[in-house]
Design a protein around this motif. Structure first.
Motif, short mmCIF file in Angstrom:
data_model
loop_
_atom_site.label_atom_id
_atom_site.label_comp_id
_atom_site.label_asym_id
_atom_site.label_seq_id
_atom_site.Cartn_x
_atom_site.Cartn_y
_atom_site.Cartn_z
N MET A 64 0.83 -1.21 0.00
CA MET A 64 0.00 0.00 0.00
C MET A 64 0.86 1.26 0.00
O MET A 64 0.57 2.22 -0.72
CB MET A 64 -0.93 0.00 1.21
N ARG A 65 1.91 1.24 0.79
CA ARG A 65 2.84 2.37 0.80
C ARG A 65 3.44 2.58 -0.58
O ARG A 65 3.53 3.72 -1.09
CB ARG A 65 3.96 2.13 1.81
N ASP A 66 3.84 1.49 -1.23
CA ASP A 66 4.47 1.60 -2.54
C ASP A 66 3.48 2.07 -3.61
O ASP A 66 3.88 2.66 -4.61
CB ASP A 66 5.07 0.25 -2.95
N LEU A 67 2.18 1.81 -3.38
CA LEU A 67 1.15 2.26 -4.33
C LEU A 67 0.74 3.71 -4.11
O LEU A 67 0.09 4.31 -4.99
CB LEU A 67 -0.10 1.39 -4.19
N LEU A 68 1.08 4.30 -2.98
CA LEU A 68 0.57 5.63 -2.64
C LEU A 68 0.81 6.70 -3.70
O LEU A 68 -0.07 7.57 -3.90
CB LEU A 68 1.13 6.09 -1.30
N GLU A 96 -2.91 -5.78 -5.96
CA GLU A 96 -2.20 -4.60 -6.47
C GLU A 96 -2.46 -4.43 -7.96
O GLU A 96 -2.75 -3.32 -8.44
CB GLU A 96 -0.70 -4.73 -6.21
N LEU A 97 -2.38 -5.51 -8.70
CA LEU A 97 -2.58 -5.46 -10.14
C LEU A 97 -3.96 -4.92 -10.50
O LEU A 97 -4.11 -4.02 -11.34
CB LEU A 97 -2.38 -6.86 -10.73
N PHE A 98 -5.00 -5.44 -9.81
CA PHE A 98 -6.35 -5.06 -10.19
C PHE A 98 -6.78 -3.74 -9.57
O PHE A 98 -7.69 -3.08 -10.09
CB PHE A 98 -7.32 -6.20 -9.91
N THR A 99 -6.15 -3.30 -8.50
CA THR A 99 -6.38 -1.93 -8.05
C THR A 99 -5.99 -0.96 -9.15
O THR A 99 -6.71 0.02 -9.43
CB THR A 99 -5.57 -1.64 -6.77
N LYS A 100 -4.88 -1.22 -9.82
CA LYS A 100 -4.43 -0.35 -10.91
C LYS A 100 -5.30 -0.52 -12.15
O LYS A 100 -5.69 0.47 -12.78
CB LYS A 100 -2.96 -0.63 -11.22
N ILE A 101 -5.60 -1.76 -12.50
CA ILE A 101 -6.39 -2.00 -13.72
C ILE A 101 -7.78 -1.40 -13.60
O ILE A 101 -8.26 -0.69 -14.50
CB ILE A 101 -6.46 -3.51 -14.01
N SER A 109 1.31 6.72 -14.96
CA SER A 109 0.23 7.68 -15.18
C SER A 109 -0.32 8.20 -13.87
O SER A 109 -0.40 7.47 -12.89
CB SER A 109 -0.90 7.03 -15.98
N PRO A 110 -0.69 9.48 -13.81
CA PRO A 110 -1.28 10.02 -12.58
C PRO A 110 -2.68 9.47 -12.38
O PRO A 110 -3.35 9.04 -13.32
CB PRO A 110 -1.31 11.52 -12.84
N LEU A 111 -3.13 9.52 -11.15
CA LEU A 111 -4.48 9.06 -10.81
C LEU A 111 -5.50 10.12 -11.19
O LEU A 111 -5.39 11.27 -10.79
CB LEU A 111 -4.56 8.78 -9.32
N PRO A 112 -6.50 9.75 -11.99
CA PRO A 112 -7.54 10.74 -12.31
C PRO A 112 -8.27 11.21 -11.05
O PRO A 112 -8.66 10.41 -10.22
CB PRO A 112 -8.49 9.95 -13.24
N LYS A 113 -8.49 12.52 -10.95
CA LYS A 113 -9.18 13.06 -9.77
C LYS A 113 -10.62 12.59 -9.70
O LYS A 113 -11.19 12.45 -8.62
CB LYS A 113 -9.14 14.59 -9.80
N GLU A 114 -11.20 12.29 -10.86
CA GLU A 114 -12.60 11.89 -10.86
C GLU A 114 -12.80 10.44 -10.47
O GLU A 114 -13.92 9.94 -10.51
CB GLU A 114 -13.20 12.13 -12.25
N VAL A 115 -11.74 9.75 -10.05
CA VAL A 115 -11.85 8.33 -9.73
C VAL A 115 -12.77 8.10 -8.53
O VAL A 115 -13.23 7.00 -8.31
CB VAL A 115 -10.46 7.72 -9.50
#
Length: 611
Positions: free
Chosen positions: A298-302, A587-592, A600-606
């Motif tokens: 989770m830390r690495d995904l932040l 982790e894979l499917f959180t990103k997918i 890529s940056p995280l879309p704000k509208e997520v």
């Protein structure tokens, strides 16, 4: 430290003596027929958490094939002679061309010996290792692609032993592992290519076992698999080059079988293992994973998920998380890692069921609640910036005094990490972004089923949990769709859980249909998370039933799209969790599912859900 979770494998063919190589897009597998010297290959396309294998194609005659692949899709294969009396070894070179390999010329004899193993880098530099046909002496050769052929250096002995395996980086570092000639002891060497020779370090023992296989990333991270020297078990390790030595992780079991082989892409984003069935069976099996720091995922995904609300994450979850203490798997046991080990392996949602004596129970009494909390404390004292959910439910013969004692125990043990209040601007726990939860340190969400926490005001770290269909779901600080299949048959469970997932619309149910899990009337209360209850319910022997469910999770998830309402599974709820590769999958499917990548940056509208 990074680790590898291969988990239980899926069958892809029948045969023997299989070997594998991979880059980030494709994997190449080679093997012998069950009863002849015919050799075959598969080309597999990497698809999320699975591999889509193409047809089995015959390509030559020989025994004990070994294959290597680089990022230019150049394939090199070596094998022993098809005439078992001559002990010659041959090499083939080719290029992946769509769904086939375009082989460049005939098999070329390059040496005599047995047990050949090959590695190649992106510059066309090769290292081959093998054993003498008559003595337990190991040899290596350095080669270089010269057009469509290989120019080999001389054959040099370097060690006594058997069953060698080798890996190479683009900068010329070489790692070799082998089995001792006289015992079930594994050794490694680190070396660097110097012309057509290798400057080797000393041979260092690192593990008990047989039939080792090694693979390396371009920055010196290592995976290794081997077979147990005793009962039929397969083990995985990770490591990193440190000078002329390797710093190894602890070996962990991932499956049963024989003669495992490992491969990894130069980036470490794709790792594959293949192995054969144990005994007299001829099944061939594979699993896909990657190197990752499961304890800190989770830390690495932040950097990618700091604006992502909690309800948009995918969590590895542990069913009856505390039932790991009984040696007899026939009575109540659902896990084989304690809470500290589960946290290290990436589990972030824990199903905990306390009895009146403040022990965890599931038919039988397991560890004490205090032992479980001590394990959680140990993990968080190490400074992990992770969010864990401890769900307490199924309170057996509880009283208000016992509940107060439980609260005191929780506060005294893990109080510094309890998430105690919802920040201004948010209404629900599930709406809070991950960056807010984990801004300064790791956090723990303690959620309480039944009515024990309803009157706790303020909540002060003890939040009300409610199931989707509960008549008081409106009281829940966290609401979850959690309806298990109540079956011992895997196919029934799979169909049931996917049907429930497809119907999930993010709202709690105020009235169910008669004699059905389905909802007749929905309430206005949000249902925050969908729990994929990937478990079977035998009266005993959970491990025997968990294996099929765990081995198939990655394959099913790889084809599971968000449902028509835009939702996806949040909680991967498992028995014997680590055998399903849940952290790699989560982790894979959180990103997918959230359309984010490492670049890529995280879309704000997520934060906006469909509907």
């Amino acid at each position: 430290m990074e680790s590898i979770q291969f988990g239980l494998a899926n069958n892809y063919d029948s045969g023997r003596y299989n070997s594998v190589a991979t880059n980030e897009q494709i994997s190449i597998e080679v093997h012998n027929s069950e009863s002849s010297g015919k050799m075959w290959y598969h080309i597999g396309l990497i698809n999320k958490a699975t591999i889509e294998w193409g047809k089995s194609t015959p390509y030559s005659d020989g025994f004990y094939p070994s294959v290597a692949l680089n990022n230019k899709n150049i394939v090199v294969e070596v094998h022993e002679t098809s005439n078992v009396l001559t002990h010659s070894m041959y090499a083939k070179v080719g290029l992946v061309n769509g769904s086939t390999i375009e082989w460049w010329g005939k098999d070329e004899k390059y040496d005599t010996g047995v047990q050949p193993n090959i590695a190649i880098n992106d510059y066309g530099v090769l290292v081959e290792v093998h054993k003498s046909q008559s003595h337990d002496v190991l040899y290596y050769r350095v080669g270089k692609l010269n057009g469509k052929t290989i120019s080999w250096g001389k054959s040099r002995s370097y060690e006594k032993g058997i069953k060698p395996s080798v890996a190479i980086t683009n900068s010329g570092w070489v790692v070799e592992v082998h089995q001792s000639e006289s015992a079930a002891k594994l050794h490694y060497r680190v070396g660097h290519i110097n012309g057509d020779s290798i400057n080797w370090s000393n041979s260092i023992p690192y593990q008990d076992g047989i039939n080792p296989s090694v693979a390396i990333t371009d920055d010196g991270r290592i995976i290794e698999v081997h077979e147990s020297q005793g009962i039929s078990g397969l083990w995985q390790m990770s490591g990193v080059i440190n000078g002329t030595a390797i710093l190894w992780s602890e070996a962990t079991n991932f499956d049963s079988g024989s003669t495992p082989k490992a491969a990894i892409s130069s980036s470490g984003q794709v790792a594959v293992q293949v192995h054969a069935s144990e005994g007299l069976s001829f099944g061939l099996w594979y699993s896909l994973s990657r190197l990752m720091n499961t304890a800190d995922f989770m830390r690495d995904l932040l950097p990618l998920t700091q604006d992502l609300p909690f309800k948009k994450m995918v969590f590895p979850a542990s069913h009856d998380a505390g039932m790991y203490t009984h040696g007899l798997e026939t009575f109540g046991k659902t896990q084989d890692l304690n809470l500290y080990q589960q946290l290290q392996a990436g589990v972030r949602y824990f199903d905990l069921r306390p009895d009146k004596n403040l022990n965890i129970y599931h038919g039988l009494a397991g560890p004490s609640v205090q032992e479980v909390l001590n394990d959680v404390k140990l993990f968080y004292e190490e400074g992990h910036r992770e969010l864990a959910i401890l769900k307490f439910s199924h309170f057996d013969k509880f009283t208000s005094d016992i509940y107060k004692t439980l609260k005191t125990m929780i506060n005294d043990t893990i109080g510094p990490w309890l998430f105690r209040s919802i920040p201004e601007g948010y209404q629900r726990l599930a709406d809070i972004p991950m960056g807010t939860y984990l801004k300064d340190k790791g956090q723990i969400l303690v959620v309480i089923d039944d009515n024990w926490a309803v009157t706790d005001e303020p909540k002060n770290g003890f939040w009300v949990y409610r199931d989707w269909q509960d008549s008081t779901a409106n009281l829940g600080d966290l609401t979850v769709f959690d309806i298990y299949s109540n079956t011992m048959r895997y196919s029934t469970m799979e169909t049931d859980q996917l049907q429930k997932f497809n119907a999930f619309n993010g709202q709690c149910c105020s009235k169910q249909k008669n004699n059905s899990w389905e909802c007749q009337e929905f309430s206005q209360t949000p249902c925050d998370l969908f729990l994929l209850s990937w478990t079977l319910t035998p009266p005993t022997g959970v491990w025997l039933f968990a294996k099929e469910a765990d081995s198939n999770l990655g394959r099913i998830m790889s084809y599971l799209q968000p449902n028509t309402n835009g939702y996806f599974p949040n909680i991967l709820y498992l028995d014997y969790t680590e055998y399903a590769r849940p952290t790699f999958i989560a982790e894979l499917f959180t990103k997918i599912y959230n359309n984010i990548t490492h670049r890529s940056p995280l879309p704000k509208e997520v934060n906006v859900m469909a509907g």
